[in-house]
Motif scaffolding. Structure first.
Motif, PDB file in Angstrom:
ATOM      1  N   GLU A  79       0.890  -1.237  -0.243  1.00 38.05           N
ATOM      2  CA  GLU A  79      -0.079  -0.056  -0.134  1.00 38.05           C
ATOM      3  C   GLU A  79       0.687   1.236   0.128  1.00 38.05           C
ATOM      4  N   ARG A  80       1.972   1.223   0.597  1.00 39.28           N
ATOM      5  CA  ARG A  80       2.964   2.228   0.754  1.00 39.28           C
ATOM      6  C   ARG A  80       3.467   2.722  -0.436  1.00 39.28           C
ATOM      7  N   THR A  81       3.961   1.903  -1.429  1.00 43.50           N
ATOM      8  CA  THR A  81       4.429   2.060  -2.677  1.00 43.50           C
ATOM      9  C   THR A  81       3.345   2.457  -3.754  1.00 43.50           C
ATOM     10  N   ASN A  82       1.965   1.610  -3.587  1.00 45.34           N
ATOM     11  CA  ASN A  82       1.169   1.975  -4.515  1.00 45.34           C
ATOM     12  C   ASN A  82       0.671   3.410  -4.150  1.00 45.34           C
ATOM     13  N   GLN A  83       0.416   4.016  -2.886  1.00 49.91           N
ATOM     14  CA  GLN A  83      -0.223   5.371  -2.850  1.00 49.91           C
ATOM     15  C   GLN A  83       0.845   6.340  -3.310  1.00 49.91           C
ATOM     16  N   VAL A  86       0.893   6.921  -7.018  1.00 52.93           N
ATOM     17  CA  VAL A  86      -0.342   7.837  -7.236  1.00 52.93           C
ATOM     18  C   VAL A  86      -0.155   9.071  -6.980  1.00 52.93           C
ATOM     19  N   GLN A  87       0.220   9.471  -5.627  1.00 44.64           N
ATOM     20  CA  GLN A  87       0.504  10.845  -5.330  1.00 44.64           C
ATOM     21  C   GLN A  87       1.618  11.620  -5.987  1.00 44.64           C
ATOM     22  N   GLU A  88       2.665  10.964  -6.582  1.00 43.86           N
ATOM     23  CA  GLU A  88       3.600  11.614  -7.671  1.00 43.86           C
ATOM     24  C   GLU A  88       3.176  11.943  -8.719  1.00 43.86           C
ATOM     25  N   VAL A  89       2.361  10.925  -9.314  1.00 44.29           N
ATOM     26  CA  VAL A  89       1.725  11.237 -10.650  1.00 44.29           C
ATOM     27  C   VAL A  89       0.743  12.208 -10.631  1.00 44.29           C
ATOM     28  N   LYS A  90      -0.049  12.458  -9.538  1.00 45.68           N
ATOM     29  CA  LYS A  90      -0.990  13.463  -9.551  1.00 45.68           C
ATOM     30  C   LYS A  90      -0.587  14.866  -9.279  1.00 45.68           C
ATOM     31  N   GLN A 126      -9.053   7.057  -7.159  1.00 52.06           N
ATOM     32  CA  GLN A 126      -8.036   7.873  -7.438  1.00 52.06           C
ATOM     33  C   GLN A 126      -7.689   7.956  -8.956  1.00 52.06           C
ATOM     34  N   SER A 127      -7.928   6.993  -9.520  1.00 52.78           N
ATOM     35  CA  SER A 127      -7.469   6.919 -11.054  1.00 52.78           C
ATOM     36  C   SER A 127      -8.487   7.909 -11.986  1.00 52.78           C
ATOM     37  N   ASP A 128      -8.067   7.959 -13.154  1.00 51.39           N
ATOM     38  CA  ASP A 128      -8.979   8.424 -14.157  1.00 51.39           C
ATOM     39  C   ASP A 128      -9.655   7.551 -15.068  1.00 51.39           C
ATOM     40  N   GLY A 129      -9.379   6.127 -14.849  1.00 53.27           N
ATOM     41  CA  GLY A 129      -9.807   5.020 -15.405  1.00 53.27           C
ATOM     42  C   GLY A 129      -9.244   3.773 -15.334  1.00 53.27           C
ATOM     43  N   LEU A 130      -9.729   2.550 -15.285  1.00 56.45           N
ATOM     44  CA  LEU A 130      -9.115   1.360 -14.995  1.00 56.45           C
ATOM     45  C   LEU A 130      -9.444   0.343 -16.080  1.00 56.45           C
TER      46      LEU A 130
END
Length: 337
Positions: A79-83, A86-90, A126-130
């Protein structure tokens, strides 16, 4: 357009584990996606490595790139690396972030655990699509709160370096490839047809008609799959797929299906598996309620019917070998933005 695919996997793992992610990278490079891989070496220090990746590797690497469309291969290590990914791309202005779901833990290890399901669904939103495995997974995710656009992959692709199997002898032989610890049904195998096993965690003893063939790399394995059918089954029972992984078959696309089809083998699959509709619709195998019915079922398959299955497998297998399904899904999802 700066398109990126972000992945994380164990580069030292000589099993099927990272192959699906590696193949996606290789196929999408053909469509000008650039790859960023955060690798770890073995499980022993992986937890410590995830702190380093979250605090240093991920932010410093992603900061270097301008991004428009980003495909994140979920999950990363934890979960740490997943999040953190996402944070950095956003932080990137105007960047669209898409997830390719390789596994949904709410449907596997945490099935019916409401707190975990809510956390994972929140993460997906949190994504724009899956890109999800199939319509069964899509329907479950929508029912449980995913609000973002979703595209069905249909089936995973498989970069297969071996020649596609051209069936010569119809002897109704069956192979099974994978982690054998998850499929103890073979201990009860009392069928007339022989079952040839490939994979790790083999038992010391099997019934007479179960023949262990060894462990091979994902690249080498297809050359050993010379049987008539590839079996997709999980759990301890011959009557139905059981346990955590048996239930997961109702929602996921087992990668072994793509291995078999890209190798030229029609498949045998449980009727309640999510991929059974794909198998039936494309005429690439046999759908059964129970392995107890398999001897009788195979007895009714004529040589002409089997050859027709093989011809259909050749068509689907070639698509799988060229990355058709992931490339098509990405194009469709990004076009909707």
């Amino acid at each position: 357009m700066n398109n990126y695919i972000i992945s994380m996997y164990d580069k030292n793992q000589n099993e099927a584990g990272p192959k699906a992610k590696v193949d996606v990278v290789n196929f999408l490079k053909q469509d000008n996606f650039k790859s960023i891989v955060f690798a770890f070496n073995g499980a022993r220090k992986a937890e410590l490595m995830s702190y380093k990746q979250a605090l240093w590797d991920i932010p410093h690497e992603l900061k270097r790139h301008e991004m428009n469309n980003v495909l994140f291969q979920y999950p990363a290590f934890n979960e740490r690396t997943n999040q953190k990914i996402v944070q950095e791309v956003k932080k990137k202005k105007g960047a669209a972030l898409f997830f390719l779901l390789h596994d949904v833990e709410s449907l596997r290890a945490h099935f019916n655990e409401q707190n975990f399901i809510e956390q994972e669904i929140t993460f997906f939103n949190q994504s724009d699509g899956l890109i999800v495995h199939n319509t069964s997974m899509l329907d479950w995710l929508r029912k449980n709160g995913v609000k973002k656009p979703m595209i069905s992959l249909e089936i995973f692709d498989y970069d297969n370096p071996q020649s596609m199997n051209q069936q010569q002898i119809f002897d109704k032989s069956i192979c099974f490839a994978g982690n054998l610890a998850k499929a103890n049904f073979m201990q009860k195998w009392d069928l007339e047809e022989k079952l040839y096993l490939f994979g790790s965690n083999q038992s010391q003893k099997y019934p007479a008609n179960v023949l262990y063939q060894g462990t091979f790399s994902p690249e080498e394995l297809p050359s050993h799959l010379t049987q008539n059918f590839g079996l997709i089954w999980d759990g301890e029972s011959l009557e139905k797929c059981t346990g955590t992984f048996g239930n997961y078959l109702k929602y996921n696309d087992p990668h072994k299906t793509s291995l078999y089809l890209s190798s030229g083998l029609p498949v045998i699959i449980w009727k309640k598996a999510a991929l059974s509709s794909f198998v039936k619709d494309n005429g690439v195998g046999i759908v059964i309620d129970s392995l107890k019915d398999l001897d009788k079922c195979l007895a009714t398959v004529s040589l002409a019917e089997y050859q027709e299955m093989c011809a259909n497998v050749q068509k689907i297998g070639q698509k799988i070998r060229t990355g058709y399904f992931i490339r098509h899904a990405v194009q469709k999802l990004t076009a909707e933005m």
